[in-house]
Design a protein around this motif. Structure first.
Motif, PDB file in Angstrom:
ATOM      1  N   ASN A 507       0.837  -1.212   0.000  1.00 29.40           N
ATOM      2  CA  ASN A 507       0.000   0.000   0.000  1.00 29.40           C
ATOM      3  C   ASN A 507       0.865   1.253   0.000  1.00 29.40           C
ATOM      4  O   ASN A 507       0.569   2.235  -0.708  1.00 29.40           O
ATOM      5  N   PRO A 521      -5.228  -1.141   3.937  1.00 25.93           N
ATOM      6  CA  PRO A 521      -6.231  -0.277   3.281  1.00 25.93           C
ATOM      7  C   PRO A 521      -7.613  -0.394   3.929  1.00 25.93           C
ATOM      8  O   PRO A 521      -7.946  -1.386   4.583  1.00 25.93           O
ATOM      9  N   GLU A 526      -9.402  -2.549  -2.275  1.00 24.14           N
ATOM     10  CA  GLU A 526      -8.009  -2.087  -2.350  1.00 24.14           C
ATOM     11  C   GLU A 526      -7.043  -3.220  -2.011  1.00 24.14           C
ATOM     12  O   GLU A 526      -5.985  -3.365  -2.641  1.00 24.14           O
TER      13      GLU A 526
END
Length: 775
Positions: A507, A521, A526
């Motif tokens: 991320n 996330p 995501e």
């Protein structure tokens, strides 16, 4: 029946000795085929649930840290940011990576920094050293992103580290040792200072120390024992016969192992001192009794008959009980423990057979004049006077001896409770040993080398990449990262390999390396995108290092210092308590595993096996003693002096803070055999004196005079051999020498002082005759 067996033995002594020699040649041929295997993995009971889980875990995730050799190179200046040093390190690391047997490597000079560039990603080394300007830029880069610190660059930034992974199929083979020695040779040619460690390297050094030190010290011990024997008998035969008996006994024992295709391992390596103890005891008692009968004016064959009748039975009983003691280890689930128990038990009886055949033959061949000298340690007039005083002392000072015994008993019982069970991976390595100093260096600068492995399992209806599951794993990881009971600050653990660490870093990378995005996330979409992107960019191989294909299982892997079993148990307890309050087992469960965890688990089991076997031996030997002497009173009399030396030895361990490790626990098994031998010789002679019609006091007096000297001389000879091991700085060798020697002394004192008092207190003579005073 005994007289018939003795006559057959003496009549056919040449034929029997010929059989011994032929068998010795056969056994020698098999002994020459013995392999050496100091693998720790052989100790794992295959039906143990912990091992079975580890086996499944290993099939899914290769525990590469277990096969890792770590090498840190020291910069000549204040830090590693020197172009010449970085170039030299790169070449040296590259040469090490090419050694046959090294599967892969992760090297500081090539470790990549991955960055997002537009829609793609780029990977360039953290350390770039093509020019002084690149080196300076690298220093600034790492100051801004200190990820390599503690992993590839030491915390003080003066060492550069590389990690080299041995092929797992070579881990417990001679090639492992060849690889580590090639590393030593390559590093010896550099002018750079370095530190080297890692499980494969430590294993090789550990095995070399065991083999080299034990061989060296036992070789010198042979010379000391030979010198002691010569001082006792002042003739070459009195020295040669015991040494030859022990040598043939060892050949028989090792040959039997060769026939069974059993290697010499960390346990069976101790068979050598055991054969020493048993063999020397049998032979010295036989020769000493024969010499006494010769000095009393008996003819050679008459002296041999008396010796075999009186001492032969006693040595048979000592061999039987000692064999039973070792055979009790067959109850263990550990194959090496069972193997040790079986071969130690058979070795003890081999020693008896060789002794009972070879010693009478040798004595029958020698002139009686050889054993008629009085100017020897054995034949000195000192002994009758000393043993007479000892008899008087046990008679007139019995209360003081009993009170002193209870005081010592109570003190040792208290100290026994202080014996530490806290073991370390380098338990037997001296504090100044390079192996330990290297490991301590990596603990201080690179988080340590002890692998930490945890299996994580998604519960029904979930997979490991579910956000709620990742949040549960994060609770575990956060707790471990913050756990530091010493209060010194900083984490004990190196950066984790786990699905949570992957998601956080992915991320962050997805958001161009911005630190505020280093978290899980907020949405499942995501997270799924991150895993899909990883598969697309790097392939499934990256994810397979921590995530199963069906995503039902993952791992949490790290390294930490060798904190000891007590501290690790506290860590497990604290984690379990934390997760019981904050965790959700309906989402994910965890289980600790890994090679280091399994090794510590098996060290505990090994310790319990040895001590449990000792308790079984006590019961069985006690039953044998009760049957032989046909009296429960004699059973109690015989067992107490055998318990006291073990208690005293345990008390000394507690007093000096010595850990009850496998190398010290096995000493108790050896010690019990020593203590039982002396007791049986004493009580067998006592029973013989009673059967001759002597009163209690006369029987005790004659027993002390008849066996006391042999017991003391045997102890002197054995001490001469074992005391030399105290010069070793290797814990296993030192402990074998120190505690075996200590128990020899305790057993001797216990038998000579307590047995006469116990007999007076509890023995009931079969006849109501008056028992007059002696001396």
């Amino acid at each position: 029946m005994i007289s018939t067996l003795i006559d057959l033995l003496l009549r056919h002594r040449k034929l029997l000795l010929g059989g011994v020699l032929v068998l010795s040649l056969v056994f020698a041929a098999f002994a020459a085929q013995l392999r050496i295997n100091f693998s720790f993995d052989a100790f794992y009971p295959k039906d143990d649930p912990e091992y079975q889980y580890y086996d499944v875990y290993q099939e899914q995730f290769m525990e590469t840290q277990n096969f890792m050799i770590s090498i840190a190179l020291k910069a000549p200046g204040d830090n590693i940011y020197d172009q010449e040093f970085l170039q030299q390190s790169d070449v040296l690391f590259g040469e090490l990576a090419e050694v046959y047997g090294i599967d892969s490597s992760i090297i500081a000079t090539t470790y990549p920094q991955i960055k997002r560039r537009g829609t793609g990603f780029s990977a360039k080394p953290y350390l770039r050293f093509g020019s002084p300007q690149e080196v300076e830029a690298s220093q600034k880069r790492i100051a801004k992103d200190p990820g390599p610190i503690g992993t590839f660059i030491s915390k003080n930034e003066t060492y550069l580290c590389g990690y080299f992974f041995l092929n797992d199929t070579l881990f417990d083979t001679p090639r492992r040792d060849e690889v580590t020695r090639e590393f030593d040779e390559i590093l010896a040619e550099t002018d750079l200072e370095f530190m080297i460690s890692g499980i494969p390297y430590i294993r090789t050094q550990y095995v070399d120390k065991i083999g080299n030190e034990l061989t060296l010290f036992l070789g010198i011990s042979l010379l000391l024992i030979a010198g002691s024997l010569f001082a006792m008998y002042r003739n070459i035969w009195g020295t040669a016969v015991p040494m030859l008996v022990v040598m043939f006994s060892m050949i028989w024992t090792m040959g039997t192992m060769g026939m069974a295709d059993q290697p010499i391992n960390l346990m069976t390596n101790l068979l050598i001192p055991i054969i020493f103890v048993v063999g020397m005891s049998d032979v010295i008692h036989l020769i000493t009794k024969y010499q006494f009968e010769i000095q009393q004016g008996k003819e050679r064959m008459d002296a041999l008959r008396v010796t075999l009748k009186e001492i032969g039975l006693a040595t048979f009983l000592t061999s039987l009980t000692t064999s039973v003691g070792f055979a009790s280890l067959l109850i263990s689930k550990m194959p090496p423990i069972r193997s040790f128990g079986m071969f130690a038990a058979s070795g003890v009886f081999f020693t008896y057979l060789v002794s009972i055949i070879a010693v009478p033959f040798a004595l029958a061949m020698l002139s009686p004049k050889v054993f008629q000298r009085s100017n020897t340690l054995e034949g000195s007039p000192f002994w009758p006077r000393f043993l007479d005083k000892l008899y008087q002392f046990t008679r007139t000072k019995s209360k003081e001896i009993v009170v002193g015994t209870f005081v010592v008993f109570a003190g040792c019982f208290f100290m026994l409770r202080q014996v530490s069970l806290d073991t370390y991976l380098l338990e037997d390595i001296g504090h100044e040993d390079p192996i330990r100093t290297s490991m301590q260096f990596f603990e201080e600068e690179f988080f340590g080398l002890r692998p930490f492995e945890m299996g994580l399992h998604a519960q029904p209806g979930h997979i490991m990449t579910d956000r709620e599951v990742l949040l549960e794993i994060e609770k575990i990881q956060n707790f471990l990262e913050s756990y530091n009971p010493n209060g010194t600050g900083g984490s004990l653990f190196s950066p984790f390999l786990s699905p949570v660490s992957f998601v956080k870093q992915a991320n962050k990378l997805q958001h161009f390396g911005r630190a505020k995005h280093e978290h899980i996330p907020d949405t499942q979409e995501e997270i799924d995108e991150l895993f899909a992107l990883a598969e697309l960019q790097a392939g499934e191989e990256v994810l397979s290092t921590f995530l199963s294909d069906d995503r039902q299982m993952s791992r949490l892997s790290s390294r930490l210092p060798d904190i000891g079993t007590d501290a690790f148990d506290s860590l497990q307890t604290a984690l379990a308590a934390h997760m019981a309050v904050h965790g959700d087992t309906s989402l994910v469960t965890y289980r600790l595993t890994g090679h280091a965890y399994l090794t510590e688990h098996n060290l505990r089991y090994l310790r319990r096996s040895l001590m449990g076997g000792l308790m079984v031996a006590f019961i069985i030997i006690g039953a044998i003693m009760g049957v032989v002497f046909r009296s429960w009173r004699m059973l109690l009399i015989s067992m107490l002096p055998n318990f006291i030396p073990l208690l005293l030895t345990g008390g000394v361990m507690g007093l000096f803070g010595i850990t009850l490790s496998p190398s010290t626990a096995i000493v108790f098994v050896i010690a019990f055999g020593i203590a039982v031998d002396d007791t049986i010789h004493f009580l067998t002679r006592f029973r013989l004196e009673i059967h001759r019609g002597n009163g209690l006091e006369t029987a005790i007096y004659n027993t002390l005079q008849g066996t006391g000297k042999a017991m003391i001389l045997t102890s002197i000879v054995l001490l001469g051999g074992f005391v030399l091991l105290l010069l070793s700085d290797f814990g296993g060798t030192f402990n074998t020498g120190f505690f075996t020697g200590l128990t020899i002394v305790f057993a001797l004192v216990s038998d000579l002082l307590l047995l006469p008092i116990l007999l007076r207190a509890f023995y009931k003579a079969p006849k109501p005759e008056a028992q007059g005073s002696v001396g």
